[in-house]
Design a protein around this motif. Structure first.
Motif, mmCIF file in Angstrom:
data_model
loop_
_atom_site.group_PDB
_atom_site.id
_atom_site.type_symbol
_atom_site.label_atom_id
_atom_site.label_comp_id
_atom_site.label_asym_id
_atom_site.label_seq_id
_atom_site.Cartn_x
_atom_site.Cartn_y
_atom_site.Cartn_z
ATOM 1 N N ILE A 84 0.827 -1.208 0.000
ATOM 2 C CA ILE A 84 0.000 0.000 0.000
ATOM 3 C C ILE A 84 0.860 1.257 0.000
ATOM 4 C CG2 ILE A 84 -1.645 1.334 1.382
ATOM 5 C CD1 ILE A 84 -2.778 -1.395 2.326
ATOM 6 N N LYS A 85 1.865 1.305 0.875
ATOM 7 C CA LYS A 85 2.687 2.515 1.016
ATOM 8 C C LYS A 85 3.572 2.758 -0.198
ATOM 9 C CE LYS A 85 2.845 3.192 5.988
ATOM 10 N NZ LYS A 85 3.693 3.604 7.125
ATOM 11 N N VAL A 86 4.142 1.677 -0.751
ATOM 12 C CA VAL A 86 4.979 1.836 -1.937
ATOM 13 C C VAL A 86 4.136 2.320 -3.118
ATOM 14 C CG1 VAL A 86 6.316 0.581 -3.666
ATOM 15 C CG2 VAL A 86 6.788 0.233 -1.247
ATOM 16 N N LYS A 88 1.348 4.002 -3.018
ATOM 17 C CA LYS A 88 0.949 5.390 -2.786
ATOM 18 C C LYS A 88 2.090 6.351 -3.079
ATOM 19 C CE LYS A 88 -1.035 8.441 0.739
ATOM 20 N NZ LYS A 88 -1.534 8.538 2.127
ATOM 21 N N ARG A 89 3.304 5.965 -2.678
ATOM 22 C CA ARG A 89 4.458 6.866 -2.870
ATOM 23 C C ARG A 89 4.821 7.020 -4.335
ATOM 24 N NH1 ARG A 89 7.637 9.569 -4.480
ATOM 25 N NH2 ARG A 89 9.560 10.413 -3.563
ATOM 26 N N PHE A 90 4.786 5.936 -5.101
ATOM 27 C CA PHE A 90 5.266 5.981 -6.482
ATOM 28 C C PHE A 90 4.144 6.187 -7.510
ATOM 29 C CE2 PHE A 90 8.680 3.575 -4.355
ATOM 30 C CZ PHE A 90 9.762 4.349 -4.721
ATOM 31 N N TRP A 91 2.903 5.913 -7.137
ATOM 32 C CA TRP A 91 1.785 6.075 -8.068
ATOM 33 C C TRP A 91 0.824 7.189 -7.663
ATOM 34 C CZ3 TRP A 91 -0.356 0.749 -10.137
ATOM 35 C CH2 TRP A 91 0.559 0.254 -11.089
ATOM 36 N N GLY A 92 0.902 7.661 -6.439
ATOM 37 C CA GLY A 92 0.025 8.738 -6.004
ATOM 38 C C GLY A 92 -1.446 8.358 -6.033
ATOM 39 N N VAL A 98 -5.769 0.952 -7.879
ATOM 40 C CA VAL A 98 -4.991 -0.223 -8.260
ATOM 41 C C VAL A 98 -3.599 -0.110 -7.647
ATOM 42 C CG1 VAL A 98 -4.143 0.821 -10.408
ATOM 43 C CG2 VAL A 98 -4.271 -1.667 -10.208
ATOM 44 N N LYS A 99 -3.005 -1.248 -7.316
ATOM 45 C CA LYS A 99 -1.680 -1.254 -6.695
ATOM 46 C C LYS A 99 -0.620 -1.693 -7.703
ATOM 47 C CE LYS A 99 -3.233 -0.074 -2.648
ATOM 48 N NZ LYS A 99 -4.555 0.357 -3.106
ATOM 49 N N MET A 100 0.620 -1.331 -7.432
ATOM 50 C CA MET A 100 1.730 -1.709 -8.303
ATOM 51 C C MET A 100 1.862 -3.234 -8.346
ATOM 52 S SD MET A 100 4.553 1.125 -7.070
ATOM 53 C CE MET A 100 5.646 0.902 -8.485
ATOM 54 N N ILE A 121 8.779 -5.932 -6.642
ATOM 55 C CA ILE A 121 7.853 -4.901 -7.091
ATOM 56 C C ILE A 121 8.296 -4.410 -8.467
ATOM 57 C CG2 ILE A 121 6.757 -2.693 -6.568
ATOM 58 C CD1 ILE A 121 7.634 -3.072 -3.661
ATOM 59 N N ARG A 122 7.376 -4.386 -9.395
ATOM 60 C CA ARG A 122 7.670 -3.841 -10.720
ATOM 61 C C ARG A 122 7.481 -2.330 -10.684
ATOM 62 N NH1 ARG A 122 5.751 -6.117 -16.603
ATOM 63 N NH2 ARG A 122 6.648 -4.408 -17.851
ATOM 64 N N MET A 123 8.565 -1.613 -10.901
ATOM 65 C CA MET A 123 8.545 -0.155 -10.803
ATOM 66 C C MET A 123 8.150 0.447 -12.154
ATOM 67 S SD MET A 123 9.366 -0.202 -7.667
ATOM 68 C CE MET A 123 9.292 1.563 -7.416
ATOM 69 N N SER A 124 6.879 0.347 -12.472
ATOM 70 C CA SER A 124 6.391 0.812 -13.764
ATOM 71 C C SER A 124 5.503 2.047 -13.608
ATOM 72 C CB SER A 124 5.580 -0.299 -14.454
ATOM 73 O OG SER A 124 4.494 -0.699 -13.636
#
Length: 202
Positions: A84-86, A88-92, A98-100, A121-124
């Motif tokens: 959830i936190k990742v 939120k931080r990278f996708w706003g 939807v989650k990463m 985690i796929r950083m897309s």
């Protein structure tokens, strides 16, 4: 194309290695992460939890604090919070819906005698352009913010990033196999992410 058979040779001699169960988990993680793309990164994370964690409870209307042994449920809670936190931080704002792409597993360490978490985690489609170092620093900060993680131990959080495209060093496939390696008929370590981001047993 990630071929499961290319990543198992160092494990076949181990008596507790269940090849077909690991294969099922391996294929599941591949599906979660999607098609390879060398322009995107994978973040590989290992989190070691404290032996005991502080829990607040209400007894006769009075809040009390007790320390309980870290267990699978606590580890799952941390894995879920990380997703959830990742996101939120990278996708706003996008992360509300939807989650990463996120694959995680929970293992018990024979040496540490405690639960620990592996995650990929796929950083897309990040909301901003970041270097791999910046991504690792941000994720490390998120991991160390959890009460369940001992931030006084240097290797309580281990993070590395690499392109999501297999090469001669087999980094991608080995990373996937690593979080699946303890899969057995009796214990599936993988957590599966629902559309709302909640993690459940795979």
């Amino acid at each position: 194309m990630l071929n499961f058979e290319d990543y198992i040779h160092g494990y076949l001699h181990k008596p507790d290695y269940e090849k077909e169960e690991v294969r099922k988990s391996f294929d599941m993680v591949k599906d979660i992460l999607g098609e390879e793309d060398g322009n995107e990164l994978i973040a590989s994370i290992t989190i070691r939890l404290k032996n005991r964690v502080k829990v607040k409870t209400l007894v006769n209307g009075i809040e009390t604090i007790e320390y309980v042994k870290t267990d699978w449920g606590i580890a799952k809670s941390v894995a879920n919070a990380l997703s959830i936190k990742v996101s939120k931080r990278f996708w706003g704002r996008k992360s509300r819906y939807v989650k990463m792409p996120y694959a995680s597993s929970i293992e018990s360490s024979k040496n540490w005698n405690k639960e620990h978490i592996h995650a990929l985690i796929r950083m897309s489609d990040l909301k901003e352009e970041l270097t791999s170092y910046e991504i690792e620093t941000i994720i490390r900060s998120i991991c160390l913010s959890f009460e369940e993680v001992n931030n006084h131990i240097p290797d309580s959080v281990i993070i590395r990033t690499f392109p999501f495209l297999e090469n001669k060093d087999k980094i991608v496939g080995n990373a996937i196999h690593y979080i699946c390696k303890s899969s057995t008929r009796r214990y599936p370590p993988l957590l599966r992410q629902l559309k709302n981001g909640t993690l459940i047993n795979a």
